[in-house]
Design an enzyme around this catalytic site. Structure first.
Site, PDB file in Angstrom:
ATOM      1  N   PHE A 191      -0.528 -80.492 -30.358  1.00 51.25           N
ATOM      2  CA  PHE A 191       0.780 -81.002 -29.938  1.00 51.25           C
ATOM      3  C   PHE A 191       0.543 -82.127 -28.942  1.00 51.25           C
ATOM      4  CE2 PHE A 191       5.215 -78.946 -30.009  1.00 51.25           C
ATOM      5  CZ  PHE A 191       5.197 -78.748 -31.367  1.00 51.25           C
ATOM      6  N   GLN A 226      14.439 -85.350 -20.915  1.00 51.80           N
ATOM      7  CA  GLN A 226      13.497 -85.704 -21.983  1.00 51.80           C
ATOM      8  C   GLN A 226      14.240 -86.231 -23.209  1.00 51.80           C
ATOM      9  OE1 GLN A 226      10.805 -82.671 -24.184  1.00 51.80           O
ATOM     10  NE2 GLN A 226       9.497 -83.999 -22.966  1.00 51.80           N
ATOM     11  N   HIS A 253      13.481 -86.965 -27.032  1.00 54.23           N
ATOM     12  CA  HIS A 253      12.470 -86.648 -28.038  1.00 54.23           C
ATOM     13  C   HIS A 253      12.353 -87.822 -29.004  1.00 54.23           C
ATOM     14  CE1 HIS A 253      10.286 -84.570 -31.174  1.00 54.23           C
ATOM     15  NE2 HIS A 253      10.185 -83.495 -30.407  1.00 54.23           N
ATOM     16  N   LEU A 297      16.667 -82.442 -34.782  1.00 57.75           N
ATOM     17  CA  LEU A 297      15.258 -82.645 -34.428  1.00 57.75           C
ATOM     18  C   LEU A 297      14.337 -82.563 -35.639  1.00 57.75           C
ATOM     19  CD1 LEU A 297      13.205 -82.760 -31.956  1.00 57.75           C
ATOM     20  CD2 LEU A 297      12.859 -80.351 -32.431  1.00 57.75           C
ATOM     21  N   GLU A 316       7.832 -82.008 -33.405  1.00 60.46           N
ATOM     22  CA  GLU A 316       6.553 -82.633 -33.083  1.00 60.46           C
ATOM     23  C   GLU A 316       5.431 -82.036 -33.940  1.00 60.46           C
ATOM     24  OE1 GLU A 316       6.191 -83.549 -28.978  1.00 60.46           O
ATOM     25  OE2 GLU A 316       4.136 -82.837 -28.912  1.00 60.46           O
ATOM     26  N   ARG A 364       5.678 -87.255 -25.041  1.00 60.58           N
ATOM     27  CA  ARG A 364       6.965 -87.668 -25.629  1.00 60.58           C
ATOM     28  C   ARG A 364       7.592 -88.895 -24.966  1.00 60.58           C
ATOM     29  NH1 ARG A 364       9.571 -81.644 -26.645  1.00 60.58           N
ATOM     30  NH2 ARG A 364       8.196 -81.206 -28.390  1.00 60.58           N
ATOM     31  N   HIS A 388      16.905 -84.383 -25.500  1.00 66.95           N
ATOM     32  CA  HIS A 388      16.321 -83.157 -26.038  1.00 66.95           C
ATOM     33  C   HIS A 388      16.233 -82.023 -25.024  1.00 66.95           C
ATOM     34  CE1 HIS A 388      13.878 -80.700 -28.655  1.00 66.95           C
ATOM     35  NE2 HIS A 388      12.842 -80.715 -27.834  1.00 66.95           N
ATOM     36  N   ARG A 402       8.184 -82.853 -19.852  1.00 67.28           N
ATOM     37  CA  ARG A 402       7.689 -81.579 -20.407  1.00 67.28           C
ATOM     38  C   ARG A 402       6.802 -81.840 -21.609  1.00 67.28           C
ATOM     39  NH1 ARG A 402       9.200 -78.125 -24.712  1.00 67.28           N
ATOM     40  NH2 ARG A 402      11.097 -79.279 -25.217  1.00 67.28           N
TER      41      ARG A 402
HETATM   42  C1  FAD Z   1      15.954 -78.470 -31.646  1.00 73.04           C
HETATM   43  C2  FAD Z   1      15.047 -77.969 -30.562  1.00 73.04           C
HETATM   44  C3  FAD Z   1      13.741 -77.613 -30.856  1.00 73.04           C
HETATM   45  C4  FAD Z   1      12.891 -77.138 -29.861  1.00 73.04           C
HETATM   46  N1  FAD Z   1      11.606 -76.776 -30.183  1.00 73.04           N
HETATM   47  C5  FAD Z   1      10.805 -76.270 -29.209  1.00 73.04           C
HETATM   48  C6  FAD Z   1       9.480 -75.832 -29.507  1.00 73.04           C
HETATM   49  O1  FAD Z   1       9.044 -75.859 -30.645  1.00 73.04           O
HETATM   50  N2  FAD Z   1       8.724 -75.365 -28.495  1.00 73.04           N
HETATM   51  C7  FAD Z   1       9.162 -75.297 -27.211  1.00 73.04           C
HETATM   52  O2  FAD Z   1       8.419 -74.854 -26.346  1.00 73.04           O
HETATM   53  N3  FAD Z   1      10.424 -75.687 -26.905  1.00 73.04           N
HETATM   54  C8  FAD Z   1      11.247 -76.160 -27.871  1.00 73.04           C
HETATM   55  N4  FAD Z   1      12.517 -76.558 -27.542  1.00 73.04           N
HETATM   56  C9  FAD Z   1      13.052 -76.249 -26.208  1.00 73.04           C
HETATM   57  C10 FAD Z   1      13.422 -74.757 -26.137  1.00 73.04           C
HETATM   58  O3  FAD Z   1      13.738 -74.282 -27.418  1.00 73.04           O
HETATM   59  C11 FAD Z   1      14.618 -74.503 -25.215  1.00 73.04           C
HETATM   60  O4  FAD Z   1      14.376 -75.083 -23.972  1.00 73.04           O
HETATM   61  C12 FAD Z   1      14.817 -73.011 -25.038  1.00 73.04           C
HETATM   62  O5  FAD Z   1      14.890 -72.348 -26.270  1.00 73.04           O
HETATM   63  C13 FAD Z   1      16.046 -72.687 -24.212  1.00 73.04           C
HETATM   64  O6  FAD Z   1      16.131 -71.287 -24.133  1.00 73.04           O
HETATM   65  P1  FAD Z   1      17.137 -70.599 -23.117  1.00 73.04           P
HETATM   66  O7  FAD Z   1      16.975 -69.137 -23.304  1.00 73.04           O
HETATM   67  O8  FAD Z   1      16.936 -71.160 -21.769  1.00 73.04           O
HETATM   68  O9  FAD Z   1      18.567 -71.080 -23.631  1.00 73.04           O
HETATM   69  P2  FAD Z   1      19.344 -70.848 -25.023  1.00 73.04           P
HETATM   70  O10 FAD Z   1      18.481 -70.305 -26.089  1.00 73.04           O
HETATM   71  O11 FAD Z   1      20.089 -72.103 -25.299  1.00 73.04           O
HETATM   72  O12 FAD Z   1      20.376 -69.725 -24.653  1.00 73.04           O
HETATM   73  C14 FAD Z   1      21.425 -69.961 -23.753  1.00 73.04           C
HETATM   74  C15 FAD Z   1      22.307 -68.746 -23.742  1.00 73.04           C
HETATM   75  O13 FAD Z   1      23.255 -68.891 -22.711  1.00 73.04           O
HETATM   76  C16 FAD Z   1      24.527 -68.515 -23.175  1.00 73.04           C
HETATM   77  N5  FAD Z   1      25.520 -69.201 -22.340  1.00 73.04           N
HETATM   78  C17 FAD Z   1      25.557 -70.498 -21.973  1.00 73.04           C
HETATM   79  N6  FAD Z   1      26.605 -70.741 -21.175  1.00 73.04           N
HETATM   80  C18 FAD Z   1      27.256 -69.559 -21.026  1.00 73.04           C
HETATM   81  C19 FAD Z   1      28.418 -69.158 -20.332  1.00 73.04           C
HETATM   82  N7  FAD Z   1      29.186 -70.000 -19.615  1.00 73.04           N
HETATM   83  N8  FAD Z   1      28.788 -67.864 -20.418  1.00 73.04           N
HETATM   84  C20 FAD Z   1      28.065 -66.962 -21.133  1.00 73.04           C
HETATM   85  N9  FAD Z   1      26.961 -67.306 -21.817  1.00 73.04           N
HETATM   86  C21 FAD Z   1      26.556 -68.581 -21.754  1.00 73.04           C
HETATM   87  C22 FAD Z   1      24.537 -68.848 -24.642  1.00 73.04           C
HETATM   88  O14 FAD Z   1      25.444 -68.039 -25.335  1.00 73.04           O
HETATM   89  C23 FAD Z   1      23.092 -68.535 -25.024  1.00 73.04           C
HETATM   90  O15 FAD Z   1      22.996 -67.173 -25.391  1.00 73.04           O
HETATM   91  C24 FAD Z   1      13.366 -77.045 -28.531  1.00 73.04           C
HETATM   92  C25 FAD Z   1      14.672 -77.416 -28.237  1.00 73.04           C
HETATM   93  C26 FAD Z   1      15.506 -77.885 -29.227  1.00 73.04           C
HETATM   94  C27 FAD Z   1      16.900 -78.310 -28.870  1.00 73.04           C
END
Ligand code: FAD
Length: 613
Positions: free
Chosen positions: A113, A233, A235, A245, A248, A281, A346, A381
């Site tokens: 990566f 960031q 992407h 997306l 990568e 990136r 991203h 990142r």
């Molecule tokens: C398309 C894409 C691909 C990616 N690929 C990678 C990868 O391959 N490797 C890597 O390391 N990172 C990757 N990333 C980054 C990584 O996936 C994210 O940073 C990470 O998954 C975020 O996880 P999280 O648990 O913080 O948030 P999320 O998975 O977004 O979860 C947020 C949660 O909060 C809840 N929520 C939000 N606001 C409220 C509210 N007001 N009240 C109640 N609930 C709420 C939502 O319902 C949800 O359940 C990628 C990101 C994207 C966008």
């Protein structure tokens, strides 16, 4: 009123992992989430999870790559925690049944990566996040952890002591989408915010519509400092028409970027002579936009990402999902044609300031995952470093809130003696005009006086019920969608990959105007059931604060570091800027201050070096 030891807000990877850890440590846990857990945006993660698992690799190399990738703005103790603990967390996922891709000898596969000195990204095809999310959710179901899904958290129930460091958090207030009821959730031990990203502040983003920065905005208004928000960031490989997306992982497997002249520009034009497409990136995104701006882009907008030479068998085995995305969203067959790609918002490197256990400066309030800033990504990142952050810091926060002794944090949250006050020259006054606070644009912090924990929660409930009623009762004004579109437009035009002072100031003027318009916001849909317009109106309120935090931080940082490029300031200024931008909400206005980046790790200091790939 619902009552639990621990309330986890959000059920993506970070929320699920922290709930499991807190429950294992003996706490009675509930999760409150605006989406069903498996609809969380973690499910969209494609490329993989970094962990030093193999001979020839170790956590020190991973830590070195991460510090370099961060352009020396990450905090070394947090980075070392991430890199030391991600292998055991990945193995834990494997033991819980996560379907990792495997080599012929049966070992979990790893791919190269960007910015990594060793191929240490473990993956499950190009659907890593989907498998991660389902694996964790299974564990939550198995443990009987209660999940309130489709409950939108409106606000935190915190005391309002003058010094945010003296405040405490006792629960949350949430709106049930199905019924329109507003209810309180009291947390005896603590609240963990795991609300994910904020990409909806831009109009070209890889983030889902639900990524509206709610947790960051709520914590900010409750007095918790936000850190390094200017570090966004972009992407390099998103589909031009939608922002979807293209992982990568495509470049990790050998995909190549070409400009309109058919040049492999990263090498041929000297942007990244060693690593080419696998440079970090920020480097690749700037290179692509430079090609477009200098007339070598395709249709003046994008470049091509070509994976045809990898062959059908390898593509279908490791990147099948990419074929579907390119076909469905762009009408391109990735086996036969190159895919159009351009940079898109991203990820937020910054967020709610925490220590290495997820604690904020407000007692009983934690944050983990993308909404938090434990400071492992600094100014940029590395791909594959967000998913390990969810599971490593999710577990740490869950154990800590449930009362396990994890020792003393090395990075303190909140104001510290080595912090410095600062100011920045803005064209308009920032924050909330005094007269509007407490109205539809409520601030955080319930009035506490001598209140008990329960009355703090009850008062917050009362205020939030009033806020929802006010929004429902108004029958004319401005609809939130216009305001949101204006904010997204100015952020995309003025606070993007390339930044300059006049444009940043223009963005602040636009955000200010949008905030003024929000004073008249109204919700056209009067219904109580599934009133998504009401929820989106409240999300737009959060996006206003998020846009302002990003832009004011970007204006203040007059240097070029990582993802933060400034036209007038083309060099990294280590003498002045090895420090985090902190923004605190103080009586309705954002206050800016700084605290030093911690480059001293367990056994060594990560001395800033020139960052080339
Ligand atoms: C398309 C894409 C691909 C990616 N690929 C990678 C990868 O391959 N490797 C890597 O390391 N990172 C990757 N990333 C980054 C990584 O996936 C994210 O940073 C990470 O998954 C975020 O996880 P999280 O648990 O913080 O948030 P999320 O998975 O977004 O979860 C947020 C949660 O909060 C809840 N929520 C939000 N606001 C409220 C509210 N007001 N009240 C109640 N609930 C709420 C939502 O319902 C949800 O359940 C990628 C990101 C994207 C966008």
């Amino acid at each position: 009123m619902h009552e639990y030891d621990v309330i986890v807000v959000g059920a993506g990877g970070a929320g699920l992992r922290s709930a499991i850890a807190a429950q294992e440590a003996g706490a009675d846990v509930a999760m409150v989430t605006k989406l069903h857990p498996v609809r969380s945006h973690t499910g969209a993660a494609e490329g993989g999870i970094n962990a030093a698992l193999r001979d020839g690799d170790d956590w020190e190399m991973h830590a070195y790559d991460t510090m370099k990738g961060s352009d020396y703005l990450a905090d070394a103790p947090a980075v070392e925690a991430l890199t030391q603990e991600s292998p055991e967390e990945v193995i834990q996922l494997e033991h819980w049944g996560m379907a990792f891709s495997r080599d012929d000898d049966g070992r979990v596969s790893q791919r190269p990566f960007g910015g990594l000195s060793f191929p240490r990204t473990t993956y499950a095809g190009a659907e890593t996040g989907h498998h991660l999310l389902h694996t964790l959710y299974e564990q939550v179901v198995k443990r009987g952890i209660e999940v309130f899904d489709e409950w939108y958290v409106l606000n935190l129930a915190t005391t309002d002591d003058a010094d945010p460091g003296e405040r405490s958090c006792h629960g949350v207030v949430a709106y049930e989408t199905a019924t329109g009821e507003v209810e309180a959730f009291r947390a005896r031990d603590g609240v963990i915010l795991a609300t994910g990203g904020l990409g909806q502040v831009y109009d070209h983003t890889t983030n889902a519509v639900a990524n509206t920065g709610d947790g960051v905005a709520m914590a900010y208004r409750a007095g918790v400092p936000v850190e390094d928000m200017e570090m966004i960031q972009f992407h390099p490989t998103t589909l031009p028409s939608t922002g979807v997306l293209i992982s990568e992982g495509v470049r990790g497997e050998g995909g190549i970027l070409y400009n309109d002249d058919g040049e492999r520009f990263l090498f041929e034009r000297g942007y990244a002579n060693n690593d080419g497409e696998l440079a970090s990136r920020d480097v690749v995104s700037r290179a692509e936009l430079t090609e477009v701006n200098e007339g070598r882009g395709i249709e003046d907008e994008y470049v091509h990402l070509d994976m045809r030479h990898l062959g059908e068998e390898r593509i279908v085995d490791r990147l099948e999902n990419i074929l579907h995305l390119a076909e469905d969203f762009e009408g391109v067959d990735g086996l036969e044609e190159p895919m159009p790609v351009k940079p898109g918002q991203h990820y937020a490197m910054g967020g709610i300031e925490t220590d290495e256990f997820g604690q904020t400066c407000v007692d009983g309030l934690y944050a983990v995952g993308e909404c938090a800033c434990a400071s492992v990504h600094g100014a940029n990142r590395l791909g594959g470093n967000a998913l390990p952050e969810l599971i490593v810091f999710g577990k740490r926060a869950g154990r800590h809130v449930a009362g396990e002794d994890l020792g003393d944090p090395q990075v303190t949250a909140g104001w510290t003696p080595d912090a410095e006050a600062a100011s920045v020259d803005t064209p308009v006054s920032l924050g909330e005009p005094w007269a509007t606070r407490g109205d539809a644009v409520a601030d955080g912090g319930a009035t506490a006086d001598t209140a008990t924990a329960t009355t703090v929660v009850e008062r917050t409930l009362e205020r939030e019920r009033e806020r929802v009623e006010r929004l429902r009762d108004r029958d004319e004004g401005t609809q939130h969608a216009d305001i949101r579109a204006a904010v997204q437009r100015t952020m995309t035009e003025n606070v993007n990959v390339f930044r300059e002072e006049s444009a940043l100031k223009e963005a602040l003027v636009d955000i200010h105007a949008a905030r003024e318009r929000y004073r008249d916001v109204y919700v056209a849909d009067p219904s109580s059931t599934y009133n998504t317009e009401l929820i989106q109106t409240i999300e737009t309120r959060n996006l206003l604060d998020i846009a302002e935090m990003i832009t004011v931080g970007a204006l203040a940082r007059d240097e070029f570091r990582g993802a933060h490029w400034r036209k007038e300031h083309q060099e990294r200024k280590d003498d002045e800027w090895l420090k985090h931008t902190m923004v605190s909400w103080s009586d309705g206005s954002p206050e800016i201050w700084y605290k030093p980046a911690v480059l001293r790790g367990e056994a060594k200091t990560y001395e800033p070096k020139e960052r080339s790939y």
